[in-house]
Write a protein that holds these residues in place. Structure first.
Motif, short mmCIF file in Angstrom:
data_model
loop_
_atom_site.label_atom_id
_atom_site.label_comp_id
_atom_site.label_asym_id
_atom_site.label_seq_id
_atom_site.Cartn_x
_atom_site.Cartn_y
_atom_site.Cartn_z
N MET A 1 0.85 -1.20 0.00
CA MET A 1 0.00 0.00 0.00
C MET A 1 0.88 1.24 0.00
SD MET A 1 -2.81 1.26 2.84
CE MET A 1 -3.97 -0.04 2.40
N PRO A 2 0.55 2.25 -0.81
CA PRO A 2 1.34 3.49 -0.82
C PRO A 2 1.37 4.13 0.57
CG PRO A 2 -0.16 3.42 -2.68
CD PRO A 2 -0.53 2.27 -1.79
N THR A 3 2.43 4.83 0.84
CA THR A 3 2.59 5.49 2.13
C THR A 3 2.62 6.99 1.96
OG1 THR A 3 5.00 5.36 1.94
CG2 THR A 3 3.87 3.53 3.05
N PHE A 4 2.56 7.69 3.07
CA PHE A 4 2.66 9.14 3.03
C PHE A 4 4.09 9.54 2.67
CE2 PHE A 4 -1.06 8.44 5.62
CZ PHE A 4 -1.90 9.47 5.26
N PRO A 5 4.25 10.66 1.94
CA PRO A 5 5.60 11.10 1.56
C PRO A 5 6.43 11.47 2.79
CG PRO A 5 3.90 12.23 0.28
CD PRO A 5 3.21 11.52 1.39
N ASP A 6 7.73 11.38 2.65
CA ASP A 6 8.62 11.87 3.69
C ASP A 6 8.67 13.39 3.62
OD1 ASP A 6 9.29 9.30 4.53
OD2 ASP A 6 10.93 9.14 3.08
N GLY A 7 8.89 14.02 4.76
CA GLY A 7 8.98 15.48 4.77
C GLY A 7 7.62 16.14 4.59
N ASN A 8 7.66 17.41 4.22
CA ASN A 8 6.41 18.17 4.05
C ASN A 8 5.77 17.85 2.70
OD1 ASN A 8 6.76 19.50 6.53
ND2 ASN A 8 8.06 21.05 5.59
N PHE A 9 4.45 17.77 2.70
CA PHE A 9 3.72 17.47 1.47
C PHE A 9 2.42 18.26 1.41
CE2 PHE A 9 2.70 14.22 4.65
CZ PHE A 9 1.32 14.27 4.70
N THR A 10 1.84 18.34 0.22
CA THR A 10 0.55 18.99 0.04
C THR A 10 -0.51 17.92 -0.23
OG1 THR A 10 0.97 19.29 -2.33
CG2 THR A 10 1.53 21.12 -0.86
N ILE A 11 -1.78 18.28 0.02
CA ILE A 11 -2.90 17.37 -0.17
C ILE A 11 -3.91 18.08 -1.06
CG2 ILE A 11 -4.62 15.92 0.97
CD1 ILE A 11 -3.03 16.31 3.58
N VAL A 12 -4.02 17.65 -2.32
CA VAL A 12 -4.88 18.33 -3.30
C VAL A 12 -5.94 17.37 -3.81
CG1 VAL A 12 -4.96 19.55 -5.50
CG2 VAL A 12 -2.99 19.87 -3.96
N ASN A 13 -7.19 17.84 -3.85
CA ASN A 13 -8.28 17.02 -4.36
C ASN A 13 -8.21 16.94 -5.88
OD1 ASN A 13 -11.30 16.62 -5.31
ND2 ASN A 13 -11.14 15.87 -3.20
N ASN A 14 -8.25 15.73 -6.41
CA ASN A 14 -8.11 15.53 -7.86
C ASN A 14 -9.30 16.08 -8.64
OD1 ASN A 14 -5.73 14.16 -7.34
ND2 ASN A 14 -6.72 12.16 -7.31
#
Length: 297
Positions: A1-14
């Motif tokens: 299963m994909p994981t959350f990115p390392d470091g800071n990330f953004t969350i954008v609705n497709n």
């Protein structure tokens, strides 16, 4: 299963293009005097969660915390705000979700609309068969509203609105005893043909920002999983995970059952915008140093 990115990330609705953001709390100066000496003190309000422009500002940056819970012996799995920790003096804040098990007027109205559409979609031969059930007073009123040229299906659409209002009180219209009995008979006959009243979907969920150090209680959670498309609750101990799928509902971030619109998200490494705010002004606005910031601004 994909994981959350390392470091800071953004969350954008497709689907909507809106980004999960934080709106920082304001700092209020509550300094006072005692015995001729001024004592510096301030209070910083809690941040708010919102959906908005993916402009690369610190408000759009998040990081994933997997600090181990020594009591439950599993990770916290929190989605934490970069901006709150960087610019405010209130500790780290993360995304929480709360569930309300009691139906609201909006929930009932939504169920009423669904029921009305269900009745409208009945086949013509069934509509003709059930048309004998509404009272004569209804047909007279329908003809006054729609005109003599209105077809049976158009008139029954008005009747279905009434049936929905009888079933879901918040969708209420003026009623009479004969009309209610006729509506009940009509809905019972429709149910025998396979067209049933929907259940009111309770458990509307909302999201908010709250401290990372707080313990989650009944009907709330802060633990999240990501499958590469959806963000949802990582456990069902306090809130059923199937009700927690992040959804952009008209510009508000809520939890919903999987399968609706506005539920697909892209997580990408945060790329700060080229134009960043003056750090001194940012401190003054967010209260990193409390009352000292007033001297810097």
């Amino acid at each position: 299963m994909p994981t959350f990115p390392d470091g800071n990330f953004t969350i954008v609705n497709n689907e909507t293009g809106r980004c999960v953001r934080v709106r920082l709390g304001r700092t209020q100066d509550v300094s006072g005097w005692k015995a001729g000496t001024k004592y510096l003190q301030s209070i910083t309000g809690e941040p708010d969660l919102e959906l908005g422009e993916p402009d690369g500002s610190p408000a759009t940056a998040w990081w994933f915390s997997t600090i181990h819970d020594g009591v439950e012996r599993r990770p916290f799995n929190q989605i934490v705000s970069h901006a709150v920790g960087e610019y405010q003096n209130i500790g780290d804040y993360c995304v929480w979700l709360d569930i309300n098990w009691f139906p609201t007027a909006e929930d009932r109205n939504r169920a009423a609309d669904e029921f009305r559409r269900t009745l409208d979609d009945m086949p013509p031969d069934l509509k003709e068969k059930l048309a004998a059930l509404p009272p004569e007073a209804f047909w007279e009123e329908a003809q006054e509203q729609l005109g003599a040229d209105a077809c049976l299906s158009q008139k029954l659409e008005l009747w279905h609105v009434y049936c929905a209002s009888v079933t879901f009180p918040e969708h209420h219209v003026e009623e009479d005893h004969d009309g209610v009995e006729a509506a009940q008979s009509y809905m019972d006959a429709a149910a025998e043909a396979g067209f049933h009243r929907p259940e009111v979907e309770v458990g509307r969920t909302s999201t908010r920002m709250y401290g990372c150090g707080a313990r989650r209680e009944k009907d709330s959670t802060y633990r999240w999983a990501y499958d590469g498309t959806h963000i949802y609750g990582a456990d069902s101990k306090t809130v059923p995970a199937e009700r927690t799928y992040w959804t952009d509902e008209g510009g508000s971030l809520v939890g919903r059952s999987k399968g609706g619109p506005g539920q697909t998200w892209t997580l990408a490494t945060w790329k700060p915008s080229q134009t960043q705010p003056d750090p001194v002004k940012a401190v003054a606005l967010t209260g990193l140093f409390g009352p000292i910031a007033g001297l810097l601004g």
